[in-house]
Design an enzyme around this catalytic site. Structure first.
Site, PDB file in Angstrom:
ATOM      1  N   HIS A 195       0.291   5.075   1.529  1.00 41.39           N
ATOM      2  CA  HIS A 195       0.257   5.420   2.951  1.00 41.39           C
ATOM      3  C   HIS A 195       1.454   4.753   3.636  1.00 41.39           C
ATOM      4  O   HIS A 195       1.506   3.533   3.787  1.00 41.39           O
ATOM      5  CB  HIS A 195      -1.072   4.975   3.588  1.00 41.39           C
ATOM      6  N   LEU A 196       2.365   5.609   4.027  1.00 38.86           N
ATOM      7  CA  LEU A 196       3.600   5.167   4.670  1.00 38.86           C
ATOM      8  C   LEU A 196       3.322   4.235   5.850  1.00 38.86           C
ATOM      9  O   LEU A 196       2.408   4.480   6.629  1.00 38.86           O
ATOM     10  CB  LEU A 196       4.318   6.426   5.165  1.00 38.86           C
ATOM     11  N   HIS A 197       4.115   3.183   5.985  1.00 35.54           N
ATOM     12  CA  HIS A 197       4.013   2.326   7.166  1.00 35.54           C
ATOM     13  C   HIS A 197       5.361   1.690   7.452  1.00 35.54           C
ATOM     14  O   HIS A 197       6.024   1.194   6.553  1.00 35.54           O
ATOM     15  CB  HIS A 197       2.916   1.275   7.009  1.00 35.54           C
ATOM     16  N   GLN A 198       5.731   1.755   8.698  1.00 35.18           N
ATOM     17  CA  GLN A 198       6.992   1.174   9.156  1.00 35.18           C
ATOM     18  C   GLN A 198       6.728  -0.239   9.675  1.00 35.18           C
ATOM     19  O   GLN A 198       5.941  -0.440  10.596  1.00 35.18           O
ATOM     20  CB  GLN A 198       7.562   2.046  10.282  1.00 35.18           C
ATOM     21  N   ILE A 226       0.884  -1.164   0.000  1.00 35.95           N
ATOM     22  CA  ILE A 226       0.000   0.000   0.000  1.00 35.95           C
ATOM     23  C   ILE A 226       0.917   1.208   0.000  1.00 35.95           C
ATOM     24  O   ILE A 226       1.270   1.761   1.038  1.00 35.95           O
ATOM     25  CB  ILE A 226      -0.950  -0.033   1.205  1.00 35.95           C
TER      26      ILE A 226
END
Ligand SMILES: [Zn+2]
Length: 181
Positions: free
Chosen positions: A139-142, A136
């Site tokens: 939308h940034l996600h760590q 995705i």
């Protein structure tokens, strides 16, 4: 559970093979992909998650700028995602407070996972852009992925078998109880 967050029973027999190969994750081309794709906030699982009920969202912790959610398609049990509330794609899009809280929540996530699971190590990181494997990308996600020697882990039943919704809820509850106030 409905929509993009609704399918929690994917076959996990190849769970370990999928480490850092998120382009293989089923929801990218899955039948639950929203009509407009994941790019718009209205179809973005990370924009929708904070608004879902605690039971459905699998949200573990909420900060002022970021939140922590259990990955529906974990590489290992306890695989967490630290996401800004804002629908931004690139790490350079984060402002100062978001950057700081993303970092501190990543540290807390590691401490909590260690506390409940005795993880031996972690993979941390962000895939930036679809070409880099972001499922995705909008939308940034760590990722915070606990690792064990041989990946024999604290919930071995999840590791190489089907991920049942109830197991994800149990994992979430375990992490919520261990998360500091
Ligand atoms: Zn979003």
């Amino acid at each position: 559970m409905t929509g993009a967050q609704g399918h929690t029973d994917r076959d996990m027999t190849d769970g370990l093979d999928r480490l850092w190969t998120p382009h293989r994750m089923t929801y990218i081309s899955g039948e639950d992909r929203p009509e407009g794709g994941y790019d718009k906030p209205s179809g973005c699982p990370f924009c929708l998650a904070p608004h879902r009920s605690p039971e459905e969202s699998l949200v573990v912790a909420r900060g002022g700028h970021v939140f922590v959610v259990l990955n529906l398609y974990p590489y290992n049990p306890g695989h967490l995602l630290v996401c800004p509330y804002r629908h931004v794609a690139d790490y350079t899009d984060l402002d100062g407070p978001e950057t700081a809280e993303l970092a501190s929540f990543t540290q807390t996530a590691m401490r909590v996972i260690r506390k409940v699971s005795n993880a031996h190590g972690f993979n941390l990181g962000m895939n930036q852009g679809g070409v880099a494997g972001a499922g995705i990308a909008a939308h940034l996600h760590q990722h915070v992925v606990p690792r064990w020697g041989g990946d024999a882990n604290f919930m071995p039943v999840i590791g190489r078998t089907k991920v049942l919704p109830q197991l994800l809820v149990d994992t979430r509850d375990l992490l919520v109880r261990a998360w500091p106030d």
